[in-house]
Design a protein around this motif. Structure first.
Motif, PDB file in Angstrom:
ATOM      1  N   ILE A  12      30.799  66.431  33.907  1.00  0.00           N
ATOM      2  CA  ILE A  12      30.723  67.819  34.371  1.00  0.00           C
ATOM      3  C   ILE A  12      31.468  68.717  33.398  1.00  0.00           C
ATOM      4  N   THR A  13      30.860  69.821  33.011  1.00  0.00           N
ATOM      5  CA  THR A  13      31.527  70.767  32.111  1.00  0.00           C
ATOM      6  C   THR A  13      32.162  71.904  32.914  1.00  0.00           C
ATOM      7  N   GLY A  14      33.192  72.502  32.346  1.00  0.00           N
ATOM      8  CA  GLY A  14      33.839  73.650  32.980  1.00  0.00           C
ATOM      9  C   GLY A  14      34.559  73.304  34.263  1.00  0.00           C
ATOM     10  N   CYS A  15      35.454  72.301  34.191  1.00  0.00           N
ATOM     11  CA  CYS A  15      36.101  71.795  35.408  1.00  0.00           C
ATOM     12  C   CYS A  15      37.483  72.392  35.690  1.00  0.00           C
ATOM     13  N   SER A  16      37.878  73.428  34.969  1.00  0.00           N
ATOM     14  CA  SER A  16      39.201  74.016  35.192  1.00  0.00           C
ATOM     15  C   SER A  16      39.329  74.601  36.587  1.00  0.00           C
ATOM     16  N   THR A  17      38.271  75.306  37.023  1.00  0.00           N
ATOM     17  CA  THR A  17      38.312  76.015  38.296  1.00  0.00           C
ATOM     18  C   THR A  17      36.922  75.994  38.929  1.00  0.00           C
ATOM     19  N   GLY A  18      36.814  76.633  40.073  1.00  0.00           N
ATOM     20  CA  GLY A  18      35.521  76.950  40.680  1.00  0.00           C
ATOM     21  C   GLY A  18      34.604  75.771  40.909  1.00  0.00           C
ATOM     22  N   PHE A  19      33.316  76.013  40.653  1.00  0.00           N
ATOM     23  CA  PHE A  19      32.300  75.014  40.925  1.00  0.00           C
ATOM     24  C   PHE A  19      32.555  73.701  40.188  1.00  0.00           C
ATOM     25  N   GLY A  20      32.980  73.788  38.932  1.00  0.00           N
ATOM     26  CA  GLY A  20      33.202  72.574  38.160  1.00  0.00           C
ATOM     27  C   GLY A  20      34.228  71.670  38.808  1.00  0.00           C
ATOM     28  N   LYS A  21      35.349  72.245  39.206  1.00  0.00           N
ATOM     29  CA  LYS A  21      36.401  71.474  39.860  1.00  0.00           C
ATOM     30  C   LYS A  21      35.916  70.919  41.189  1.00  0.00           C
ATOM     31  N   GLU A  22      35.221  71.746  41.971  1.00  0.00           N
ATOM     32  CA  GLU A  22      34.709  71.297  43.275  1.00  0.00           C
ATOM     33  C   GLU A  22      33.670  70.192  43.113  1.00  0.00           C
ATOM     34  N   LEU A  23      32.815  70.312  42.108  1.00  0.00           N
ATOM     35  CA  LEU A  23      31.805  69.282  41.851  1.00  0.00           C
ATOM     36  C   LEU A  23      32.463  67.956  41.475  1.00  0.00           C
TER      37      LEU A  23
END
Length: 280
Positions: free
Chosen positions: A10-21
């Protein structure tokens, strides 16, 4: 977590959808490779069992190919690629500079193409893989004040449809997820950039930007619930939809969009048809 479990990157996992995913995937028993430009922002995911890697999706194709090779070597394979990294470029289209436009599309569109292409040789050889592109309902509703962002997401929808067709013979699936309004950090400074240039008179664009910023933290959608739904969807074997609006508002807006387009096509049918050669 099973050593045989599928692997999701998963890309962009710092915050938001990425972290939740990432958290939803871990909870479902998947093995997770979480990525972000700042690995230190993913400490909580690492503590929960995710492998973390530094990734800038705007890196060169050569660097991304090396990244894909390194990622595959962690567990021996990657089964799902969730392209989530991105940001929102705000401003009327005329207000956005050429450099701002390029930065938006390099991250939200070309970055997706280059990273996905880096995994495709391995997937084609294995005859297996799933591409999940996080688009936006903006690709349909095309709001004043976020035109370049919406255009990039519309392009992402189109490339997703194409991949679904091109890659079907390799047993590789692709779906474009179109989230509505969710309570994520997208309106925070790191995820939203506003055009440096401001032109008086673009009232609808400026009003939308103000409203978007003021609504931050009060959006109706719960990203944790959406993340679980997305992981559940892609974990199912077999056919995926080409596009999936997610969120009550996205569902209603998508329905209105397509119904409106059909109505418009019929209303202007006289200008669309009857263009064939007439035999003399």
């Amino acid at each position: 977590m099973s050593h045989d479990a599928d692997v999701v990157l998963i890309t962009g996992c710092s915050t938001g959808f990425g972290k939740e995913l990432a958290e939803a995937a871990l909870s479902s028993g998947l093995r997770v490779i979480a990525t972000a430009r700042r690995p230190e922002s993913m400490t909580s995911l690492s503590e929960k069992g995710a492998k973390t890697m530094k990734l800038d999706v705007t890196a060169s194709p050569e660097e991304l190919r090396q990244f894909a090779s390194d990622a595959i070597s962690i567990f021996g394979r990657v089964d799902y690629l969730i392209n989530n990294a991105g940001f929102l470029q705000g401003g009327a289209v005329e207000e956005n500079s050429h450099e701002e436009n390029l930065a938006q599309l390099n991250t939200n569109f070309f970055g997706v193409i280059n990273l996905t292409n880096a995994f495709l040789p391995d997937w084609r050889a294995r005859k297996s893989g799933t591409i999940v592109n996080i688009s936006s309902q903006g690709s349909m509703i095309c709001v004043a004040g976020a035109g370049i962002y919406c255009a990039g997401k519309a392009a992402l929808d189109a490339i997703s449809d194409t991949w679904a067709r091109e890659l079907a013979s390799f047993n590789i699936r692709c779906v474009s997820i179109q989230p509505g309004s969710f309570r994520t950090a997208v309106a925070e400074s790191a995820n939203t950039k506003i055009a440096a240039k401001k032109i008086e008179g673009y009232d609808s664009a400026h009003e939308w930007i103000d409203g978007f910023n003021k609504a931050s933290g009060t959006q109706p959608g719960d990203p944790a619930v959406a993340a679980k739904k997305i992981i559940e969807l892609i974990s199912k074997k077999g056919e995926l939809p080409m596009r999936l609006p997610i969120g009550d508002d996205a569902y209603e807006n998508a329905k209105a969009f397509y119904e409106g387009r059909l109505k418009e096509i019929e209303a202007w049918k006289g200008y669309s048809t009857g263009m064939g050669f007439v035999d003399k």
